[in-house]
Design a protein around this motif. Sequence first.
Motif, PDB file in Angstrom:
ATOM      1  N   ALA A  31       0.829  -1.206   0.000  1.00  0.00           N
ATOM      2  CA  ALA A  31       0.000   0.000   0.000  1.00  0.00           C
ATOM      3  C   ALA A  31       0.863   1.257   0.000  1.00  0.00           C
ATOM      4  O   ALA A  31       0.616   2.201  -0.755  1.00  0.00           O
ATOM      5  N   ARG A  32       1.907   1.262   0.837  1.00  0.00           N
ATOM      6  CA  ARG A  32       2.781   2.432   0.888  1.00  0.00           C
ATOM      7  C   ARG A  32       3.494   2.634  -0.448  1.00  0.00           C
ATOM      8  O   ARG A  32       3.640   3.756  -0.920  1.00  0.00           O
ATOM      9  N   ALA A  33       3.942   1.542  -1.060  1.00  0.00           N
ATOM     10  CA  ALA A  33       4.624   1.648  -2.351  1.00  0.00           C
ATOM     11  C   ALA A  33       3.685   2.206  -3.424  1.00  0.00           C
ATOM     12  O   ALA A  33       4.072   3.065  -4.223  1.00  0.00           O
ATOM     13  N   ILE A  34       2.444   1.742  -3.431  1.00  0.00           N
ATOM     14  CA  ILE A  34       1.469   2.234  -4.421  1.00  0.00           C
ATOM     15  C   ILE A  34       1.190   3.717  -4.194  1.00  0.00           C
ATOM     16  O   ILE A  34       1.210   4.514  -5.133  1.00  0.00           O
ATOM     17  N   HIS A  35       0.926   4.104  -2.945  1.00  0.00           N
ATOM     18  CA  HIS A  35       0.621   5.512  -2.656  1.00  0.00           C
ATOM     19  C   HIS A  35       1.805   6.422  -2.970  1.00  0.00           C
ATOM     20  O   HIS A  35       1.641   7.475  -3.596  1.00  0.00           O
ATOM     21  N   ALA A  36       3.003   6.014  -2.559  1.00  0.00           N
ATOM     22  CA  ALA A  36       4.184   6.836  -2.834  1.00  0.00           C
ATOM     23  C   ALA A  36       4.457   6.903  -4.328  1.00  0.00           C
ATOM     24  O   ALA A  36       4.776   7.965  -4.870  1.00  0.00           O
ATOM     25  N   GLY A  37       4.317   5.780  -5.012  1.00  0.00           N
ATOM     26  CA  GLY A  37       4.552   5.757  -6.460  1.00  0.00           C
ATOM     27  C   GLY A  37       3.593   6.660  -7.225  1.00  0.00           C
ATOM     28  O   GLY A  37       4.000   7.394  -8.127  1.00  0.00           O
ATOM     29  N   LEU A  38       2.320   6.614  -6.857  1.00  0.00           N
ATOM     30  CA  LEU A  38       1.343   7.485  -7.521  1.00  0.00           C
ATOM     31  C   LEU A  38       1.623   8.955  -7.233  1.00  0.00           C
ATOM     32  O   LEU A  38       1.554   9.796  -8.129  1.00  0.00           O
ATOM     33  N   GLY A  39       1.951   9.257  -5.991  1.00  0.00           N
ATOM     34  CA  GLY A  39       2.260  10.652  -5.647  1.00  0.00           C
ATOM     35  C   GLY A  39       3.477  11.166  -6.397  1.00  0.00           C
ATOM     36  O   GLY A  39       3.466  12.266  -6.961  1.00  0.00           O
ATOM     37  N   LEU A  40       4.531  10.358  -6.427  1.00  0.00           N
ATOM     38  CA  LEU A  40       5.745  10.764  -7.148  1.00  0.00           C
ATOM     39  C   LEU A  40       5.502  10.858  -8.649  1.00  0.00           C
ATOM     40  O   LEU A  40       6.062  11.726  -9.322  1.00  0.00           O
ATOM     41  N   ALA A  41       4.666   9.973  -9.183  1.00  0.00           N
ATOM     42  CA  ALA A  41       4.359  10.029 -10.619  1.00  0.00           C
ATOM     43  C   ALA A  41       3.639  11.329 -10.971  1.00  0.00           C
ATOM     44  O   ALA A  41       3.957  11.973 -11.981  1.00  0.00           O
ATOM     45  N   VAL A  42       2.683  11.724 -10.152  1.00  0.00           N
ATOM     46  CA  VAL A  42       1.945  12.969 -10.409  1.00  0.00           C
ATOM     47  C   VAL A  42       2.887  14.174 -10.328  1.00  0.00           C
ATOM     48  O   VAL A  42       2.853  15.054 -11.192  1.00  0.00           O
ATOM     49  N   VAL A  43       3.756  14.196  -9.322  1.00  0.00           N
ATOM     50  CA  VAL A  43       4.712  15.303  -9.193  1.00  0.00           C
ATOM     51  C   VAL A  43       5.661  15.316 -10.394  1.00  0.00           C
ATOM     52  O   VAL A  43       5.923  16.365 -10.981  1.00  0.00           O
ATOM     53  N   GLY A  44       6.176  14.147 -10.767  1.00  0.00           N
ATOM     54  CA  GLY A  44       7.074  14.062 -11.916  1.00  0.00           C
ATOM     55  C   GLY A  44       6.411  14.519 -13.215  1.00  0.00           C
ATOM     56  O   GLY A  44       7.020  15.225 -14.021  1.00  0.00           O
ATOM     57  N   MET A  45       5.150  14.129 -13.410  1.00  0.00           N
ATOM     58  CA  MET A  45       4.432  14.569 -14.613  1.00  0.00           C
ATOM     59  C   MET A  45       4.228  16.073 -14.622  1.00  0.00           C
ATOM     60  O   MET A  45       4.306  16.708 -15.669  1.00  0.00           O
ATOM     61  N   SER A  46       3.976  16.642 -13.462  1.00  0.00           N
ATOM     62  CA  SER A  46       3.754  18.085 -13.426  1.00  0.00           C
ATOM     63  C   SER A  46       5.044  18.842 -13.732  1.00  0.00           C
ATOM     64  O   SER A  46       5.000  19.928 -14.309  1.00  0.00           O
TER      65      SER A  46
END
Length: 164
Positions: A31-46
Amino acid sequence: MFFSAGPSLILASLAVAAVIGWQRVADRPTARAIHAGLGLAVVGMSFGNLMAFTGTELVTDANGKVVKLLGKHTVGADDGTGGMPILARLGRRHAWLHGDRTRASLIGILAAGYAGLVALTAWQALRAQSLIHPDCATWLTLAAIIIAVALGIGLVHARANSAK
């Protein structure tokens, strides 16, 4: 006119992150890996949107016609210059890594370290600094990130070994 799919991807990722954020998925580390990965992906895309505002460049197309390009594939440097090497190594499995709490903590620490690297490279880009020729402030910040991650891993390791 060409429109970027970037904002759509960011919004879709935010929607997925919100839905998954409310649900309980698998064990704590996953769960932590999924949440952190999604958060980092959104920041990286922005951060990708910054490339659209790096200025203009005149280039010659395949037909020999001079055309004006907006944005580049990098921020603060010319296209085709130094890149970012991707290093990935998998560690061996150790007994202290078997607990859910330990693995979840490690994933949180590594995600925070990666977020620090994302912020560091964005900071470099916003200062128009070369990725492969950092200044002293960048080196010191990188050292601080590495030390913080190493200390965090050390604390998790100590906690895991004391629990045995």
